[in-house]
Scaffold this motif. Structure first.
Motif, PDB file in Angstrom:
ATOM      1  N   LYS A   1      14.191  52.433  30.185  1.00 55.17           N
ATOM      2  CA  LYS A   1      14.933  53.568  30.003  1.00 55.17           C
ATOM      3  C   LYS A   1      15.457  53.982  28.818  1.00 55.17           C
ATOM      4  CE  LYS A   1      16.456  52.853  34.896  1.00 55.17           C
ATOM      5  NZ  LYS A   1      17.348  52.767  36.008  1.00 55.17           N
TER       6      LYS A   1
ATOM      7  N   LYS B   1      10.989  62.505  38.621  1.00 56.91           N
ATOM      8  CA  LYS B   1      12.079  62.220  39.157  1.00 56.91           C
ATOM      9  C   LYS B   1      13.026  62.397  37.607  1.00 56.91           C
ATOM     10  CE  LYS B   1      11.678  59.511  42.952  1.00 56.91           C
ATOM     11  NZ  LYS B   1      12.345  59.652  44.047  1.00 56.91           N
ATOM     12  N   CYS B   2      14.378  62.658  38.253  1.00 55.81           N
ATOM     13  CA  CYS B   2      15.223  62.848  37.074  1.00 55.81           C
ATOM     14  C   CYS B   2      15.942  61.487  36.700  1.00 55.81           C
ATOM     15  CB  CYS B   2      16.515  64.003  37.751  1.00 55.81           C
ATOM     16  SG  CYS B   2      17.770  63.888  36.560  1.00 55.81           S
ATOM     17  N   ARG B   3      15.939  61.232  35.435  1.00 59.33           N
ATOM     18  CA  ARG B   3      16.239  59.848  34.957  1.00 59.33           C
ATOM     19  C   ARG B   3      17.808  59.967  35.104  1.00 59.33           C
ATOM     20  NH1 ARG B   3      12.752  57.167  31.626  1.00 59.33           N
ATOM     21  NH2 ARG B   3      11.047  58.104  31.006  1.00 59.33           N
ATOM     22  N   SER B   4      18.541  61.075  35.108  1.00 57.25           N
ATOM     23  CA  SER B   4      19.970  61.263  35.179  1.00 57.25           C
ATOM     24  C   SER B   4      20.637  60.856  36.600  1.00 57.25           C
ATOM     25  CB  SER B   4      20.619  62.268  34.885  1.00 57.25           C
ATOM     26  OG  SER B   4      20.184  62.616  33.300  1.00 57.25           O
TER      27      SER B   4
ATOM     28  N   GLU C   1      16.055  65.412  31.287  1.00 56.05           N
ATOM     29  CA  GLU C   1      15.465  63.908  31.126  1.00 56.05           C
ATOM     30  C   GLU C   1      14.820  63.690  32.586  1.00 56.05           C
ATOM     31  OE1 GLU C   1      15.565  62.060  28.567  1.00 56.05           O
ATOM     32  OE2 GLU C   1      16.397  63.473  27.295  1.00 56.05           O
TER      33      GLU C   1
ATOM     34  N   ARG D   1      10.881  62.264  34.408  1.00 53.08           N
ATOM     35  CA  ARG D   1       9.979  60.963  34.252  1.00 53.08           C
ATOM     36  C   ARG D   1       8.871  61.298  35.254  1.00 53.08           C
ATOM     37  NH1 ARG D   1      10.457  55.823  36.689  1.00 53.08           N
ATOM     38  NH2 ARG D   1      12.232  55.822  38.234  1.00 53.08           N
TER      39      ARG D   1
END
Length: 414
Positions: A190, A314-317, A335, A337
């Motif tokens: 990440k 998907k949202c990294r946050s 952010e 992915r």
């Protein structure tokens, strides 16, 4: 360098001594000072069409304490410490550097590896004996030997000096430790933002679960060490060098790998039990019909069919799913992915069940390194090849949200 080559170069080029000195300085500047004068002359001679003959001879090795700044030297030494690789950008150019602390009977030094030469550090372990030929002595106090275009670093056989290694059960908070282990689990790498002295940079982090016969411990991998999550597979052996033992949020010990630490993938003479034994000691081997909801089990099954493959965003946050056509999450984060999802049917003598594979586990099943075409097309092209193929995996049993029937979420394909 043979003085004759210098004279040949002056005659061929018609340069004066002053002009040659200027050319040498320019060549050294081009290589960021990592070029000794004799190497610069050799390059200039080749550019002028001169034939440079180098006689092969047995190198003469010099004690570290006797080398002189500004010269090239051949030395033999022991590896004391390999620091983590560092990447940098200077004047618009990207580079990498790796420092290795070395020593011989006469004293210590730092071996500074640049660019491609950093790969030489990958196979080095603490206390290895090495030979460095054509290393540029950049500084004398403290002593630094830098790699150049002509430098070679190789591990050599020598009287063994065994470095102390710990068992996981003996790790103590606040210490640095060397130990061997096998990887049980690996998270995905990440990225995160950080700021130091007003400068914003990107950092990387990953985690892994490692075990030996005495116990297991969580590894927290920072920056370049986080690349282990991409290079390794569950079951691989690693040697942790100078891992910082800290207490985690849950009170259990963790080993952090920062700039002073490193993980050597598939080290020599690790003495660990075979990965198959480790799986069976860690996870209960069960048939499909025997696994209860929530169980994490070792499955030996057959791929009965590949039913579908797609990309989810998907949202990294915040971790929620985002439409694949969107570039921003509802939480405001950009952010995102993309994650490959593979659906398949597993079977064994006890029955069959749906299984879902995510990310690199899905790619591992499909036998691809990257997805460049429609994922469903890949699955259809691979379906016949994969049908009936034996598969071994660590998976968690759960109840399907839609069907209500038992299904498995693959944690690791072995």
């Amino acid at each position: 360098m043979d003085a004759g080559l210098r004279q040949q170069l002056l005659a061929k080029s018609a340069w004066s001594e002053q002009e040659l000195a200027q050319k040498i300085e320019e060549k050294q500047e081009k290589f960021a000072g990592l070029l000794a004068e004799d190497a610069a002359i050799e390059l200039l001679a080749r550019e002028q069409g001169l034939e440079v003959k180098k006689e092969k001879s047995t190198p003469q090795f010099t004690p570290l304490a006797s080398v002189e700044a500004g010269t090239t030297a051949n030395v033999r030494a022991r590896v004391l410490h390999v620091f983590a690789l560092k990447r940098f950008e200077k004047n618009g150019r990207k580079g990498k550097v790796c420092n290795v602390s070395i020593a011989d009977d006469s004293g210590p030094a730092t071996l500074v590896l640049w660019g491609r030469d950093c790969a030489a550090a990958d196979s080095l372990e603490r206390n290895d004996a090495i030979e460095i030929t054509e290393g540029l002595v950049k500084n004398k106090n403290p002593l630094e030997i830098h790699s150049t275009l002509l430098t070679q670093v190789k591990r050599v056989a020598a009287e063994s000096k065994t470095a102390a290694v710990a068992e996981i059960k003996d790790l103590q908070e606040g210490t640095e430790a060397d130990f061997f282990a096998r990887l049980l689990e690996l998270s995905e790498e990440k990225e995160f933002d950080r700021e130091k002295n007003g400068v914003k940079t990107k950092g990387k982090m990953a985690s892994a679960l490692a075990a030996d016969d005495s116990g297991q411990v969580r590894l927290v991998l920072w920056d370049e060490n986080a690349e282990l999550a991409r290079r390794a597979r569950p079951g691989d052996a690693v040697k942790i060098e100078s891992g910082a033992v800290k207490k985690g949020r849950d009170g259990s010990l963790e080993v952090h790998l920062g700039w002073r630490s490193r993980a050597v993938l598939n080290p020599r003479a690790h003495g660990l039990r075979e990965r198959e034994e480790l799986w069976k000691a860690k996870y209960a081997e069960k048939k499909i019909a025997e696994a209860a909801e929530g169980d994490v089990v070792l499955l030996y099954a057959t791929l009965a069919e590949v039913s579908g493959c797609r990309i989810v965003r998907k949202c990294r946050s915040c971790g929620v799913s985002v439409n694949v056509h969107e570039q921003k999450c509802s939480c405001g984060s950009e952010e995102l992915r993309d994650l490959l999802v593979l659906e398949a049917k597993l079977s064994d003598p006890s029955g069959s069940a749906r299984a879902v594979f995510f990310g690199r586990e899905a790619m591992h099943v499909l036998g691809v390194n990257k997805v460049t075409i429609d994922p469903q097309t890949i699955a259809e092209l691979k379906a016949e090849q994969l049908s009936g193929k034996p598969i071994k995996l660590i998976a968690q049993a759960k109840q399907g949200n839609v069907s209500g029937e038992k299904e498995f979420v693959a944690k690791h394909v072995l």
